[in-house]
Enzyme design. Sequence first.
Site, mmCIF file in Angstrom:
data_model
loop_
_atom_site.group_PDB
_atom_site.id
_atom_site.type_symbol
_atom_site.label_atom_id
_atom_site.label_comp_id
_atom_site.label_asym_id
_atom_site.label_seq_id
_atom_site.Cartn_x
_atom_site.Cartn_y
_atom_site.Cartn_z
ATOM 1 N N GLU A 176 0.828 -1.217 0.000
ATOM 2 C CA GLU A 176 0.000 0.000 0.000
ATOM 3 C C GLU A 176 0.858 1.261 0.000
ATOM 4 O O GLU A 176 0.375 2.360 0.287
ATOM 5 C CB GLU A 176 -0.959 -0.035 1.189
ATOM 6 C CG GLU A 176 -1.905 -1.240 1.179
ATOM 7 C CD GLU A 176 -3.146 -1.067 0.291
ATOM 8 O OE1 GLU A 176 -3.724 0.019 0.287
ATOM 9 O OE2 GLU A 176 -3.516 -2.041 -0.409
ATOM 10 N N HIS A 252 -4.697 1.507 7.213
ATOM 11 C CA HIS A 252 -3.298 1.817 6.889
ATOM 12 C C HIS A 252 -2.634 2.323 8.165
ATOM 13 O O HIS A 252 -3.289 2.983 8.989
ATOM 14 C CB HIS A 252 -3.192 2.937 5.838
ATOM 15 C CG HIS A 252 -3.588 2.535 4.453
ATOM 16 N ND1 HIS A 252 -4.311 3.366 3.608
ATOM 17 C CD2 HIS A 252 -3.344 1.416 3.736
ATOM 18 C CE1 HIS A 252 -4.500 2.765 2.448
ATOM 19 N NE2 HIS A 252 -3.926 1.576 2.504
ATOM 20 N N CYS A 370 -3.005 11.231 3.738
ATOM 21 C CA CYS A 370 -3.297 10.304 2.630
ATOM 22 C C CYS A 370 -3.124 10.990 1.287
ATOM 23 O O CYS A 370 -2.834 10.345 0.289
ATOM 24 C CB CYS A 370 -4.746 9.826 2.693
ATOM 25 S SG CYS A 370 -5.089 8.660 4.005
HETATM 26 N N1 LIG Z 1 -5.122 6.484 2.279
HETATM 27 C C1 LIG Z 1 -6.532 6.674 2.198
HETATM 28 C C2 LIG Z 1 -7.124 5.738 1.224
HETATM 29 C C3 LIG Z 1 -8.618 5.770 1.195
HETATM 30 C C4 LIG Z 1 -9.188 4.845 0.161
HETATM 31 N N2 LIG Z 1 -10.631 5.007 0.063
HETATM 32 C C5 LIG Z 1 -11.324 4.513 -0.964
HETATM 33 O O1 LIG Z 1 -10.792 3.952 -1.890
HETATM 34 C C6 LIG Z 1 -12.836 4.694 -0.933
HETATM 35 C C7 LIG Z 1 -13.468 4.765 -2.295
HETATM 36 C C8 LIG Z 1 -14.955 4.606 -2.233
HETATM 37 O O2 LIG Z 1 -15.460 3.931 -1.328
HETATM 38 O O3 LIG Z 1 -15.636 5.163 -3.121
HETATM 39 C C9 LIG Z 1 -8.836 3.399 0.482
HETATM 40 O O4 LIG Z 1 -9.566 2.772 1.265
HETATM 41 O O5 LIG Z 1 -7.797 2.925 -0.005
#
Ligand SMILES: NCCC[C@H](NC(=O)CCC(=O)O)C(=O)O
Length: 446
Positions: A176, A252, A370
Amino acid sequence: MPKHAVEANFDGLVGPTHNYAGLSWGNVASKSNVNAVSNPKEAALQGLAKMKRLADRGYVQGVLPPHERPHIPTLKALGFTGSDKAVLAAVARENPSILAAASSASAMWTANAATVSPSADTSDHRVHFTPANLSAKFHRSIEHVVTGRVLKSIFADDAWFAHHPALPSVSHFGDEGAANHTRLCSRYGEPGVELFVYGQVAFNEQAPAPAKYPARQSLEASQAIARLHGLKDSHVVFAQQNPAAIDAGVFHNDVIAVGNANTLFYHDMAFLEEEKVLADIRSRLTGTELQAVRVSSAEVPIEDAVQSYLFNSQLLNTADGMLLAVPGECREVSSVSRYLDDLVKGDGPITSVEVFDVKQSMRNGGGPACLRLRVALSDDELKAMHHGVLLNDALYERLTTWVEAHYREELSTEDLADPMLLDEVRKALDELTGILGLGSIYDFQI
Ligand SMILES: NCCC[C@H](NC(=O)CCC(=O)O)C(=O)O
């Protein structure tokens, strides 16, 4: 002689399809805002305002472009055929979840774009980049190809910069990026300690692991990146994230800890073996003493940390200490707001707190940290990179005007099937690569 270096922050510009599709199981905000109507224009302007405020304070601030979404090549690879319009109509009819995944603006969270090791740490003294495979979530697993192209286009000179492909895209090597990686050092140009935080050991089923939510990062992925980047064992620490924290919504590590220079700001539930992690860092860190700023569960319960995103803040050097750039939600959760007031009154390394409004992104679980990828660069490396993506007043004005011209103010998941949206996105992105001087990076341009 160590070189002088700065930390540059590259924020993801929010894309025109920013929406709330509830795609991230384990990310509490993403799930709780599923199907809310988003405002892509506001989201992009909030992100640009954050970048501008930090650039105005003298930080080196860069921009990474959004990706092409909906991503027709992904849909074609899944068997949807015909014209773009026919592909969109078919996927909307047969499986709207796949359309949502192929339409997410998730590339905005550039802390997940890649892991970056500064040249002071690497064996060949170049800056090393590995785009994250983001294999834990389908909608994110399609990011690394374009991310790799963008990073190569910005950091093009191979005398200074080295690029690796993403790791094999399978959960054993789930990666990640910088969200699970932080670097501690005395000064940015000195060799540092790279702290890799993982959620599970993929090849050991007996090892501790979360019970409810998935662990996205594996130890094996972190180790592979350390090898690829040529990091010496004496400058690397691998630490397991507390599985209980993952099960509380900490998907994360940057939702529960942030490091900068000699300071690690973290919650007492962040690490499985807290004492060992600190001792491992202390024994490797040179030229400075580790400043561990530990927040206890009694001061801030983990639920409040997750709700406020206290730790998803940017920790930045200032002339007389460090600035914690927090999301607005930190002032809405009383334990956190109280904690922050006390923090700056104390005599620790964090001397100021500033609030940033990134609510549109926060509703999908992405705070200030983020939204940015950190790249420590020596003066020569900064000179060698492509400057068209560095934010100054003129670029801020151009990007704001560009957003105003091309972005919608409302977007629901139903709108993702609208063929006009795809046309709008491509037109906007084609113009954007011109503004940023990046050349052809999108599939529709190649
Ligand atoms: N570092 C923050 C990352 C947030 C990201 N959210 C998302 O992808 C949510 C997208 C949605 O639900 O439409 C994730 O979880 O990887």
